[in-house]
Design a protein around this motif. Structure first.
Motif, PDB file in Angstrom:
ATOM      1  N   GLY A 144       0.825  -1.196   0.000  1.00  0.00           N
ATOM      2  CA  GLY A 144       0.000   0.000   0.000  1.00  0.00           C
ATOM      3  C   GLY A 144       0.864   1.251   0.000  1.00  0.00           C
ATOM      4  O   GLY A 144       2.073   1.181   0.259  1.00  0.00           O
ATOM      5  N   TYR A 145       0.242   2.382  -0.274  1.00  0.00           N
ATOM      6  CA  TYR A 145       0.952   3.637  -0.504  1.00  0.00           C
ATOM      7  C   TYR A 145       0.288   4.776   0.277  1.00  0.00           C
ATOM      8  O   TYR A 145      -0.177   5.765  -0.300  1.00  0.00           O
ATOM      9  CB  TYR A 145       0.965   3.928  -2.012  1.00  0.00           C
ATOM     10  N   PRO A 146       0.240   4.646   1.590  1.00  0.00           N
ATOM     11  CA  PRO A 146      -0.504   5.622   2.399  1.00  0.00           C
ATOM     12  C   PRO A 146       0.173   6.985   2.486  1.00  0.00           C
ATOM     13  O   PRO A 146       1.322   7.156   2.096  1.00  0.00           O
ATOM     14  CB  PRO A 146      -0.542   4.951   3.777  1.00  0.00           C
ATOM     15  N   ILE A 147      -0.585   7.902   3.043  1.00  0.00           N
ATOM     16  CA  ILE A 147      -0.084   9.239   3.350  1.00  0.00           C
ATOM     17  C   ILE A 147       0.529   9.196   4.755  1.00  0.00           C
ATOM     18  O   ILE A 147      -0.056   8.633   5.676  1.00  0.00           O
ATOM     19  CB  ILE A 147      -1.240  10.261   3.341  1.00  0.00           C
ATOM     20  N   ALA A 148       1.699   9.785   4.884  1.00  0.00           N
ATOM     21  CA  ALA A 148       2.330   9.989   6.195  1.00  0.00           C
ATOM     22  C   ALA A 148       2.399  11.510   6.367  1.00  0.00           C
ATOM     23  O   ALA A 148       3.390  12.131   6.001  1.00  0.00           O
ATOM     24  CB  ALA A 148       3.720   9.363   6.233  1.00  0.00           C
ATOM     25  N   TRP A 160      -7.060   9.427   0.351  1.00  0.00           N
ATOM     26  CA  TRP A 160      -7.732   8.301  -0.285  1.00  0.00           C
ATOM     27  C   TRP A 160      -6.840   7.084  -0.467  1.00  0.00           C
ATOM     28  O   TRP A 160      -7.330   6.006  -0.795  1.00  0.00           O
ATOM     29  CB  TRP A 160      -8.416   8.712  -1.589  1.00  0.00           C
ATOM     30  N   THR A 161      -5.560   7.197  -0.203  1.00  0.00           N
ATOM     31  CA  THR A 161      -4.693   6.011  -0.197  1.00  0.00           C
ATOM     32  C   THR A 161      -4.511   5.473   1.219  1.00  0.00           C
ATOM     33  O   THR A 161      -3.789   4.511   1.430  1.00  0.00           O
ATOM     34  CB  THR A 161      -3.307   6.323  -0.811  1.00  0.00           C
ATOM     35  N   GLY A 162      -5.174   6.098   2.190  1.00  0.00           N
ATOM     36  CA  GLY A 162      -5.082   5.677   3.587  1.00  0.00           C
ATOM     37  C   GLY A 162      -3.974   6.420   4.315  1.00  0.00           C
ATOM     38  O   GLY A 162      -3.141   7.079   3.703  1.00  0.00           O
ATOM     39  N   PHE A 163      -3.998   6.294   5.638  1.00  0.00           N
ATOM     40  CA  PHE A 163      -2.964   6.883   6.479  1.00  0.00           C
ATOM     41  C   PHE A 163      -1.972   5.802   6.907  1.00  0.00           C
ATOM     42  O   PHE A 163      -2.357   4.650   7.160  1.00  0.00           O
ATOM     43  CB  PHE A 163      -3.570   7.530   7.739  1.00  0.00           C
ATOM     44  N   THR A 173       4.498  -3.148   7.273  1.00  0.00           N
ATOM     45  CA  THR A 173       5.754  -2.480   7.623  1.00  0.00           C
ATOM     46  C   THR A 173       6.262  -1.699   6.418  1.00  0.00           C
ATOM     47  O   THR A 173       6.015  -2.072   5.266  1.00  0.00           O
ATOM     48  CB  THR A 173       6.835  -3.480   8.069  1.00  0.00           C
ATOM     49  N   GLU A 174       6.978  -0.636   6.701  1.00  0.00           N
ATOM     50  CA  GLU A 174       7.546   0.183   5.629  1.00  0.00           C
ATOM     51  C   GLU A 174       8.713  -0.557   4.986  1.00  0.00           C
ATOM     52  O   GLU A 174       9.588  -1.078   5.677  1.00  0.00           O
ATOM     53  CB  GLU A 174       8.029   1.514   6.209  1.00  0.00           C
ATOM     54  N   VAL A 175       8.727  -0.586   3.647  1.00  0.00           N
ATOM     55  CA  VAL A 175       9.835  -1.213   2.929  1.00  0.00           C
ATOM     56  C   VAL A 175      10.690  -0.204   2.185  1.00  0.00           C
ATOM     57  O   VAL A 175      11.849  -0.477   1.885  1.00  0.00           O
ATOM     58  CB  VAL A 175       9.364  -2.325   1.960  1.00  0.00           C
ATOM     59  N   LEU A 176      10.111   0.964   1.889  1.00  0.00           N
ATOM     60  CA  LEU A 176      10.862   1.985   1.174  1.00  0.00           C
ATOM     61  C   LEU A 176      10.105   3.302   1.266  1.00  0.00           C
ATOM     62  O   LEU A 176       8.873   3.317   1.319  1.00  0.00           O
ATOM     63  CB  LEU A 176      11.029   1.591  -0.302  1.00  0.00           C
ATOM     64  N   THR A 181       6.463  11.938   2.672  1.00  0.00           N
ATOM     65  CA  THR A 181       5.067  11.714   3.038  1.00  0.00           C
ATOM     66  C   THR A 181       4.433  10.490   2.374  1.00  0.00           C
ATOM     67  O   THR A 181       3.237  10.269   2.531  1.00  0.00           O
ATOM     68  CB  THR A 181       4.210  12.952   2.683  1.00  0.00           C
ATOM     69  N   ARG A 182       5.207   9.667   1.638  1.00  0.00           N
ATOM     70  CA  ARG A 182       4.635   8.517   0.930  1.00  0.00           C
ATOM     71  C   ARG A 182       5.466   7.253   1.125  1.00  0.00           C
ATOM     72  O   ARG A 182       6.238   6.865   0.262  1.00  0.00           O
ATOM     73  CB  ARG A 182       4.529   8.794  -0.574  1.00  0.00           C
ATOM     74  N   PRO A 183       5.288   6.571   2.249  1.00  0.00           N
ATOM     75  CA  PRO A 183       5.993   5.297   2.419  1.00  0.00           C
ATOM     76  C   PRO A 183       5.340   4.208   1.563  1.00  0.00           C
ATOM     77  O   PRO A 183       4.149   4.278   1.241  1.00  0.00           O
ATOM     78  CB  PRO A 183       5.798   4.990   3.906  1.00  0.00           C
ATOM     79  N   ILE A 184       6.111   3.235   1.199  1.00  0.00           N
ATOM     80  CA  ILE A 184       5.581   2.022   0.580  1.00  0.00           C
ATOM     81  C   ILE A 184       5.552   0.982   1.695  1.00  0.00           C
ATOM     82  O   ILE A 184       6.582   0.674   2.293  1.00  0.00           O
ATOM     83  CB  ILE A 184       6.438   1.558  -0.603  1.00  0.00           C
ATOM     84  N   MET A 185       4.356   0.503   1.989  1.00  0.00           N
ATOM     85  CA  MET A 185       4.137  -0.421   3.092  1.00  0.00           C
ATOM     86  C   MET A 185       3.787  -1.802   2.545  1.00  0.00           C
ATOM     87  O   MET A 185       3.085  -1.895   1.541  1.00  0.00           O
ATOM     88  CB  MET A 185       2.989   0.059   3.987  1.00  0.00           C
ATOM     89  N   ARG A 186       4.290  -2.844   3.206  1.00  0.00           N
ATOM     90  CA  ARG A 186       4.004  -4.218   2.757  1.00  0.00           C
ATOM     91  C   ARG A 186       3.638  -5.118   3.928  1.00  0.00           C
ATOM     92  O   ARG A 186       4.077  -4.919   5.059  1.00  0.00           O
ATOM     93  CB  ARG A 186       5.216  -4.832   2.079  1.00  0.00           C
ATOM     94  N   LYS A 187       2.910  -6.155   3.558  1.00  0.00           N
ATOM     95  CA  LYS A 187       2.638  -7.240   4.487  1.00  0.00           C
ATOM     96  C   LYS A 187       2.804  -8.546   3.701  1.00  0.00           C
ATOM     97  O   LYS A 187       2.189  -8.720   2.652  1.00  0.00           O
ATOM     98  CB  LYS A 187       1.234  -7.133   5.066  1.00  0.00           C
TER      99      LYS A 187
END
Length: 192
Positions: A144-148, A160-163, A173-176, A181-187
């Motif tokens: 996912g690509y949420p807003i930070a 709209w991409t989530g927090f 968890t953040e992978v990159l 303000t745009r982490p790439i999060m994975r599970k």
């Protein structure tokens, strides 16, 4: 509303009227109909509004559900777009959100939550349901690509991409991070 009142279903063709009702007359965020990530900028702009509505309706009818709908009783109150990353053309073209590696990942690209149901934990519930949905489809990584946000308060309607915090609560968890303000999060759903 409690979490047990919410039921989440795959967005199958028979649920199109519920999705259409949730998107409202404007079609979500200014006529997007949740096609923003699925099209190039040029194609998106050319079919904004009714063209995007028809394109998403066709996506609903193609077989694999393009996302999940959350219901409070008989009313759809939230949407989560989830599909293989390759379905989202604009992600492939993004400098900030370009692929991290060669893994076949699925992506959660956006959410729409009725104003009456915001700040109730629905994003976390949708993310957990998306993990199960992707697992059932044979996927092993959900991204996912949420807003930070770097300033508060940040209007929920623009997230709209989530927090980021919702993704963390759902076990991502953040992978990159190529942008502050745009982490790439994975599970990871199944051991690689």
């Amino acid at each position: 509303m409690s979490e047990k009142d919410i039921i989440i279903h795959a967005a199958t063709a028979d649920r199109w009227p519920d999705f259409e009702d949730l998107m409202g007359k404007k079609g979500g965020y200014g006529g997007c109909w949740c096609m923003t990530w699925r099209l190039t900028n040029k194609s998106f702009d050319a079919q904004k509004g009714e063209g995007n509505r028809l394109a998403m309706k066709k996506t609903f009818e193609l077989g694999r559900p393009p996302g999940l709908l959350a219901y409070d009783g008989s009313q759809a109150v939230a949407w989560c777009s989830v599909a293989p990353r390759t379905d989202f053309t604009r992600l492939e073209a993004s400098r900030v959100l370009k692929p991290v590696d060669e893994r076949d990942v699925w992506s959660v690209s956006c959410f729409l939550i009725r104003k009456s149901h915001r700040k109730t934990g629905l994003t976390v519930a949708l993310l957990k349901a998306a993990c199960e949905f992707v697992r059932e489809q044979g996927g092993d990584v959900l991204e996912g690509y949420p807003i930070a946000p770097n300033k508060k308060p940040y209007p929920a309607v623009y997230a709209w991409t989530g927090f980021e915090a919702a993704f963390v609560r759902a076990g991502f968890t953040e992978v990159l991070r190529r942008s502050d303000t745009r982490p790439i999060m994975r599970k990871t759903l199944i051991a690689a």
